[in-house]
Design a protein around this motif. Structure first.
Motif, short mmCIF file in Angstrom:
data_model
loop_
_atom_site.label_atom_id
_atom_site.label_comp_id
_atom_site.label_asym_id
_atom_site.label_seq_id
_atom_site.Cartn_x
_atom_site.Cartn_y
_atom_site.Cartn_z
N UNK A 59 80.94 7.18 -70.42
CA UNK A 59 81.54 6.29 -69.13
C UNK A 59 80.96 6.85 -68.03
N UNK A 60 80.52 8.23 -68.06
CA UNK A 60 80.00 8.57 -66.75
C UNK A 60 78.85 8.23 -66.45
N UNK A 61 78.55 8.13 -64.81
CA UNK A 61 77.36 7.45 -64.29
C UNK A 61 76.42 8.81 -63.64
N UNK A 62 75.40 8.40 -63.60
CA UNK A 62 74.33 9.46 -63.41
C UNK A 62 73.67 9.25 -61.99
N UNK A 63 73.21 10.16 -61.43
CA UNK A 63 72.62 9.88 -59.86
C UNK A 63 71.40 9.18 -59.86
N UNK A 64 70.78 8.83 -61.07
CA UNK A 64 69.71 7.78 -60.87
C UNK A 64 70.01 6.48 -61.05
N UNK A 65 71.35 6.23 -61.12
CA UNK A 65 71.79 4.84 -61.14
C UNK A 65 71.41 4.05 -62.61
N UNK A 66 71.17 5.14 -63.49
CA UNK A 66 70.93 4.58 -64.94
C UNK A 66 69.61 4.11 -65.53
N UNK A 67 68.65 4.30 -64.38
CA UNK A 67 67.44 4.05 -64.76
C UNK A 67 66.36 4.92 -65.50
N UNK A 68 65.56 4.74 -66.28
CA UNK A 68 64.62 5.52 -67.23
C UNK A 68 64.01 6.35 -66.24
N UNK A 69 63.44 5.86 -65.19
CA UNK A 69 62.63 6.68 -64.41
C UNK A 69 63.30 7.57 -63.54
N UNK A 70 62.97 9.00 -63.55
CA UNK A 70 63.78 9.84 -62.90
C UNK A 70 64.71 10.35 -63.66
N UNK A 71 64.75 10.09 -64.98
CA UNK A 71 65.78 10.49 -65.74
C UNK A 71 65.91 12.10 -65.99
N UNK A 72 64.88 12.76 -65.92
CA UNK A 72 64.75 14.24 -65.95
C UNK A 72 65.59 14.85 -64.77
N UNK A 73 65.59 14.16 -63.70
CA UNK A 73 66.39 14.96 -62.34
C UNK A 73 67.64 14.23 -62.18
#
Length: 100
Positions: A59-73
């Motif tokens: 359930x936890x959201x990520x700071x990149x909004x769930x986009x594949x681009x920018x996933x490493x950061x």
């Protein structure tokens, strides 16, 4: 004319499939409908009965909004558990960051 109709029907079916897939408890958060609390409660209830750490990771959201681009950061955002003392206790127990 039938080619346009077939493409339209295929598009409607694809959109419907995506909407229905987003409602499955195995997938996690339903976009724009679930809060952290509702998502965690659904994941920890049947039929999956996930532990808190597995449910939180789902359930936890990520700071990149769930986009594949920018996933490493991307970094996990704190869970919003305001008004859910049961989940706050579990978050403390397992070391998850959250807002009260």
């Amino acid at each position: 004319m039938t080619l346009k109709t077939n493409k339209f029907a295929l598009g409607v079916m694809a959109a419907g499939g995506l909407v229905l897939a987003g409602c499955s408890s195995e997938i996690g958060r339903v976009p724009m409908l679930d809060t952290d609390i509702t998502c965690l409660h659904k994941q920890m209830a049947g039929p999956m009965f996930l532990s808190f750490p597995l449910a939180a990771n789902t359930c936890q959201r990520m700071s990149n909004g769930g986009f594949v681009l920018g996933e490493s950061k991307a970094k996990p955002l704190p869970l919003n558990l305001k008004g859910a003392p049961d989940l706050q206790k579990l978050a403390d127990e397992y070391g998850y960051t959250y807002t009260r």
